[in-house]
Design an enzyme around this catalytic site. Structure first.
Site, PDB file in Angstrom:
ATOM      1  N   TYR A  77     -18.627 -10.273  14.449  1.00  0.00           N
ATOM      2  CA  TYR A  77     -18.299  -9.646  13.164  1.00  0.00           C
ATOM      3  C   TYR A  77     -16.782  -9.433  13.111  1.00  0.00           C
ATOM      4  O   TYR A  77     -16.168  -9.124  14.138  1.00  0.00           O
ATOM      5  CB  TYR A  77     -19.057  -8.325  13.064  1.00  0.00           C
ATOM      6  CG  TYR A  77     -18.872  -7.560  11.783  1.00  0.00           C
ATOM      7  CD1 TYR A  77     -19.573  -7.919  10.636  1.00  0.00           C
ATOM      8  CD2 TYR A  77     -17.996  -6.479  11.719  1.00  0.00           C
ATOM      9  CE1 TYR A  77     -19.404  -7.205   9.452  1.00  0.00           C
ATOM     10  CE2 TYR A  77     -17.821  -5.765  10.542  1.00  0.00           C
ATOM     11  CZ  TYR A  77     -18.527  -6.140   9.405  1.00  0.00           C
ATOM     12  OH  TYR A  77     -18.350  -5.443   8.241  1.00  0.00           O
ATOM     13  N   ALA A 103     -14.579  -7.258  12.542  1.00  0.00           N
ATOM     14  CA  ALA A 103     -13.908  -6.079  13.086  1.00  0.00           C
ATOM     15  C   ALA A 103     -14.059  -5.926  14.595  1.00  0.00           C
ATOM     16  O   ALA A 103     -13.467  -5.013  15.185  1.00  0.00           O
ATOM     17  CB  ALA A 103     -14.437  -4.824  12.395  1.00  0.00           C
ATOM     18  N   LYS A 104     -14.829  -6.793  15.247  1.00  0.00           N
ATOM     19  CA  LYS A 104     -15.021  -6.681  16.694  1.00  0.00           C
ATOM     20  C   LYS A 104     -13.745  -7.089  17.435  1.00  0.00           C
ATOM     21  O   LYS A 104     -12.880  -7.776  16.895  1.00  0.00           O
ATOM     22  CB  LYS A 104     -16.177  -7.575  17.145  1.00  0.00           C
ATOM     23  CG  LYS A 104     -17.501  -7.300  16.468  1.00  0.00           C
ATOM     24  CD  LYS A 104     -18.017  -5.905  16.701  1.00  0.00           C
ATOM     25  CE  LYS A 104     -19.401  -5.728  16.067  1.00  0.00           C
ATOM     26  NZ  LYS A 104     -19.871  -4.330  16.164  1.00  0.00           N
ATOM     27  N   PRO A 105     -13.613  -6.694  18.708  1.00  0.00           N
ATOM     28  CA  PRO A 105     -12.432  -7.103  19.475  1.00  0.00           C
ATOM     29  C   PRO A 105     -12.225  -8.618  19.492  1.00  0.00           C
ATOM     30  O   PRO A 105     -11.084  -9.083  19.472  1.00  0.00           O
ATOM     31  CB  PRO A 105     -12.732  -6.564  20.880  1.00  0.00           C
ATOM     32  CG  PRO A 105     -13.572  -5.344  20.625  1.00  0.00           C
ATOM     33  CD  PRO A 105     -14.439  -5.710  19.457  1.00  0.00           C
TER      34      PRO A 105
END
Length: 380
Positions: free
Chosen positions: A188, A190-192
């Site tokens: 997704y 916004a994940k790292p």
């Protein structure tokens, strides 16, 4: 100020991203193109597992291992209550039952005593068969895998690591995603490690399990897509997303170093006035989120908003209190921590491109609010 600044990252690798996207468009292999295999191989080398099986999203990355293990009606899967809904959702979708476990107040990950009590309860009741544990590396910090794996081995339970927020993190020299029978993650945005849409992956060292996961993710295919040996789903990582992820993976380790510096600055600047997150000994959080706790949370959040500083409450309600999940089993020792955290927790801006000046403004704003609030209370 951005809560997560994807724009700064995009500017850093803009030319590489454009070239990668153009190559895929020019080549025309939009589904299962060569970039998918290239990304799987590079991520496998980074995480340290024999196999990476890419899929359409992080939820499928948790669901497909349940399918492969034959987990379904009459089975119990132990999950934390303080996490995103997908962790329990996949268990219900597989027609098994999630059993909610409380979390440790320091790490926000599965509490071992709570897990032991829940397993004993399910065994004593006899209605469900204990089958699996899904620990979550919440906010990027590793669950207690030494204790969890010891319990799983003793009880014959499968461990599916939910590393949706944790790629880039590590524990005792092992990268997160590499624990248990299979690890699962999300890409997704916004994940790292995030793409520009939905995406996910599964990690395993088991050849047979990897083959099953690929089959379930591609309509249950056998030798070809027209040879269906099991009932599966359509869950493939798009070639465009794989090409984007290749470029983002190339800078992930550098971004992890930057995230550690941001987290350290927060901990040093706030640790004496709020409960501030820190790395544990022997571990490195991926710092998908940076959480603080304070009984003045609601007022602080409003104050930050007035100063144009974004903040987010993760999570506003534990899963066992949600309408969709409130009738499922829960540990007999209660879920006090999971119920208390939503009243106190607040996540601050966290990304590799957060400037020291912006971070110092955040810290100063929090200190001024907490300090002035405390002085008013003392004066009264």
């Amino acid at each position: 100020m951005q809560f997560i600044d994807l724009g700064a990252q995009r500017e850093r690798i803009r030319d590489r991203l454009k070239a990668a996207i153009d190559r895929v468009v020019d080549d025309g292999r939009y589904i299962l193109g060569p970039e998918v295999t290239e990304f799987e191989n590079k991520l496998s080398a980074y995480v340290g597992t024999k196999h990476v099986v890419a899929c359409a999203n992080g939820t499928d990355a948790l669901l497909l291992p349940l399918f492969a293990a034959g987990i379904g009606p009459g089975d119990a899967v132990f999950v934390p209550s303080f996490t995103f809904a997908a962790t329990a959702e996949v268990v219900a979708l597989a027609k098994a039952e999630p059993v909610f476990i409380d979390v440790d107040p320091q790490t926000y990950n599965i509490d071992i005593a709570s897990l032991e009590a829940a397993i004993a309860m399910i065994k004593a009741e006899g209605r469900l068969r204990p089958r699996a544990i899904i620990p979550v590396d919440l906010f990027g910090l590793a669950a207690d895998y030494e204790a969890i794996m010891a319990i799983a081995n003793r009880e014959g339970l499968m461990v599916i690591e939910d590393a949706a927020q944790a790629i880039g993190g590590s524990s005792d020299g092992k990268m997160l995603g590499s624990f248990g029978a299979v690890g699962s993650t999300s890409f997704y945005p916004a994940k790292p490690l995030g793409c520009y849409g939905d995406g996910g992956a599964m990690f395993t060292n088991d050849d047979a399990l990897a083959e099953q996961l690929r089959s379930f993710a591609f309509h249950g295919k056998g030798e070809t897509q027209y040879d269906n040996v099991r009932v599966g789903i359509n869950s493939r990582l798009d070639t465009l997303q794989a090409a984007i992820l290749i470029e983002k993976l190339a800078i992930l380790e550098d971004e992890m170093v930057a995230r550690q510096a941001v987290a350290k600055r927060y901990a040093e600047g706030l640790g004496d006035i709020v409960k501030a997150a820190r790395n544990l000994d022997g571990g490195r959080s991926a710092w998908a989120q940076y959480a603080i706790e304070t009984p003045k949370r609601d007022g602080l959040k409003a104050h930050l908003g007035e100063k144009n500083i974004p903040s987010v409450i993760y999570y506003v309600k534990p899963l066992h209190s949600q309408i969709a999940y409130r009738d499922y089993p829960r540990t007999p020792t209660g879920l006090a921590v999971s119920e208390e955290l939503p009243k106190r927790i607040l996540c601050l801006p966290m990304h590799p491109y957060l400037s020291e000046a912006d971070q110092d403004r955040i810290i100063e704003t929090i200190r001024n609010y907490i300090g002035s609030n405390s002085a008013q209370i003392a004066a009264a």
